[in-house]
Design a protein around this motif. Structure first.
Motif, PDB file in Angstrom:
ATOM      1  N   HIS A 175       0.908  -1.182   0.140  1.00  0.00           N
ATOM      2  CA  HIS A 175       0.192  -0.008  -0.079  1.00  0.00           C
ATOM      3  C   HIS A 175       0.715   1.296  -0.256  1.00  0.00           C
ATOM      4  N   ARG A 176       2.016   1.375   0.648  1.00  0.00           N
ATOM      5  CA  ARG A 176       2.776   2.373   0.643  1.00  0.00           C
ATOM      6  C   ARG A 176       3.491   2.662  -0.593  1.00  0.00           C
ATOM      7  N   GLN A 177       3.748   1.480  -1.318  1.00  0.00           N
ATOM      8  CA  GLN A 177       4.475   1.771  -2.499  1.00  0.00           C
ATOM      9  C   GLN A 177       3.221   1.989  -3.630  1.00  0.00           C
ATOM     10  N   MET A 178       2.217   1.463  -3.491  1.00  0.00           N
ATOM     11  CA  MET A 178       1.083   1.791  -4.412  1.00  0.00           C
ATOM     12  C   MET A 178       0.815   3.356  -4.372  1.00  0.00           C
ATOM     13  N   ALA A 179       0.938   4.068  -3.270  1.00  0.00           N
ATOM     14  CA  ALA A 179       0.780   5.495  -3.227  1.00  0.00           C
ATOM     15  C   ALA A 179       1.840   6.328  -3.368  1.00  0.00           C
ATOM     16  N   GLY A 180       3.104   5.641  -3.350  1.00  0.00           N
ATOM     17  CA  GLY A 180       4.201   6.334  -3.711  1.00  0.00           C
ATOM     18  C   GLY A 180       4.797   7.290  -2.672  1.00  0.00           C
ATOM     19  N   MET A 181       4.207   7.100  -1.475  1.00  0.00           N
ATOM     20  CA  MET A 181       4.665   7.483  -0.264  1.00  0.00           C
ATOM     21  C   MET A 181       6.066   7.625  -0.001  1.00  0.00           C
ATOM     22  N   SER A 182       6.547   8.703   0.366  1.00  0.00           N
ATOM     23  CA  SER A 182       8.065   8.839   0.821  1.00  0.00           C
ATOM     24  C   SER A 182       7.917   9.351   2.115  1.00  0.00           C
ATOM     25  N   MET A 183       6.942  10.179   2.763  1.00  0.00           N
ATOM     26  CA  MET A 183       6.703  10.711   4.047  1.00  0.00           C
ATOM     27  C   MET A 183       6.649   9.467   5.067  1.00  0.00           C
ATOM     28  N   ASP A 184       7.239   9.849   6.392  1.00  0.00           N
ATOM     29  CA  ASP A 184       6.816   8.653   7.372  1.00  0.00           C
ATOM     30  C   ASP A 184       5.716   8.780   7.977  1.00  0.00           C
ATOM     31  N   LEU A 185       4.626   8.354   7.423  1.00  0.00           N
ATOM     32  CA  LEU A 185       3.224   8.259   7.980  1.00  0.00           C
ATOM     33  C   LEU A 185       3.097   7.356   9.263  1.00  0.00           C
TER      34      LEU A 185
ATOM     35  N   THR B  14     -10.228  -0.053   3.754  1.00  0.00           N
ATOM     36  CA  THR B  14      -8.739  -0.828   3.789  1.00  0.00           C
ATOM     37  C   THR B  14      -7.475   0.170   3.982  1.00  0.00           C
ATOM     38  N   GLU B  15      -6.312  -0.326   4.254  1.00  0.00           N
ATOM     39  CA  GLU B  15      -5.224   0.510   4.415  1.00  0.00           C
ATOM     40  C   GLU B  15      -5.094   1.298   3.112  1.00  0.00           C
ATOM     41  N   ALA B  16      -5.306   0.557   2.069  1.00  0.00           N
ATOM     42  CA  ALA B  16      -5.230   1.233   0.769  1.00  0.00           C
ATOM     43  C   ALA B  16      -5.922   2.553   0.476  1.00  0.00           C
ATOM     44  N   ASP B  17      -6.984   2.333   1.067  1.00  0.00           N
ATOM     45  CA  ASP B  17      -8.165   3.765   0.959  1.00  0.00           C
ATOM     46  C   ASP B  17      -7.623   4.689   1.561  1.00  0.00           C
ATOM     47  N   VAL B  18      -7.000   4.406   3.112  1.00  0.00           N
ATOM     48  CA  VAL B  18      -6.434   5.386   3.616  1.00  0.00           C
ATOM     49  C   VAL B  18      -5.103   5.934   3.151  1.00  0.00           C
TER      50      VAL B  18
ATOM     51  N   ASP C 270      -4.529   2.677  -9.579  1.00  0.00           N
ATOM     52  CA  ASP C 270      -3.789   1.726  -8.455  1.00  0.00           C
ATOM     53  C   ASP C 270      -4.880   1.415  -7.336  1.00  0.00           C
ATOM     54  N   LEU C 271      -5.470   2.494  -6.944  1.00  0.00           N
ATOM     55  CA  LEU C 271      -6.301   2.002  -5.897  1.00  0.00           C
ATOM     56  C   LEU C 271      -7.471   1.091  -6.141  1.00  0.00           C
ATOM     57  N   PHE C 272      -7.981   1.362  -7.475  1.00  0.00           N
ATOM     58  CA  PHE C 272      -8.938   0.146  -7.548  1.00  0.00           C
ATOM     59  C   PHE C 272      -8.450  -1.282  -8.117  1.00  0.00           C
TER      60      PHE C 272
END
Length: 214
Positions: A40-50, A62-66, A176-178
């Protein structure tokens, strides 16, 4: 749950209808869940430490929605930053009006995403998060410097090129979400994600025509 759902959806549909009048390329997304498993973190391209996501028992999201909602806040916030450069960089009146529309509509959407996250006990990033998060389509520091250095017609051209890139990144986030199993089933997330897909697809069509007419 987003409290003013009906009012928001009516507004989004109005915007979409207006855009469809000048953009024939728009189309509604049909979610097509697949069996593809993604981090999920990769899906969203996250780099921030959430903070970690905790899903309450019985919740449909789901986590992906968040992560989608958190990431889209940062994504929208950068689009607002880009749009607010227009006035000070001698953009043409047509471009300026278009940038102001993006600014206003995405501010409202950020508030809705933050409300949804807080209502569901999740961390809601603020509008400065775009400086710490890298999402699909977002401009690099070098591209932002390029845009900030441009004036007049050069600014118009770069703004349109970069905002098309930015919008295409948002469409990738929705896709990616869907594509993530069980994601996008919460009604608020589903409505919002489909509205992003609908409106931003139409806006890409408008921007391409504006670019061709420069």
């Amino acid at each position: 749950m987003i409290h003013p759902r009906h009012r928001y959806r009516a507004g989004a549909l109005f915007i979409a209808a207006a855009l469809f009048a000048v953009a024939s390329t728009a189309h509604a997304q049909k979610p097509t869940p697949t069996s593809t498993h993604m981090d999920h973190r990769q899906m969203a391209g996250m780099s921030m430490d959430l903070p970690p996501v905790s899903i309450p028992t019985g919740a449909i999201f789901t986590e992906a929605d968040v992560r989608f909602m958190q990431g889209m806040i940062a994504h929208h916030a950068q689009a607002i930053y880009m749009s607010r450069l227009a006035a000070a960089h001698d953009a043409t009146p047509h471009l300026l009006k278009f940038a102001q529309k993006i600014d206003q509509s995405q501010q409202a959407e950020i508030r809705l995403m933050q409300q949804w996250l807080r209502a569901n006990g999740q961390f809601a990033p603020d509008t400065s998060s775009w400086r710490q998060m890298s999402m699909p389509g977002m401009l690099t520091a070098q591209q932002l410097t390029q845009l900030d250095a441009a004036k007049g017609a050069d600014f118009d051209r770069l703004f349109l090129m970069f905002m098309i890139q930015h919008h295409e990144g948002a469409l990738k986030m929705v896709s990616d979400l869907f594509d993530t199993p069980r994601a996008g089933q919460d009604i608020d997330v589903s409505v919002f994600a489909n509205d992003v897909q609908l409106v931003q697809t139409a806006e890409i069509g408008i921007m391409r025509r504006m670019l061709n007419n420069l």
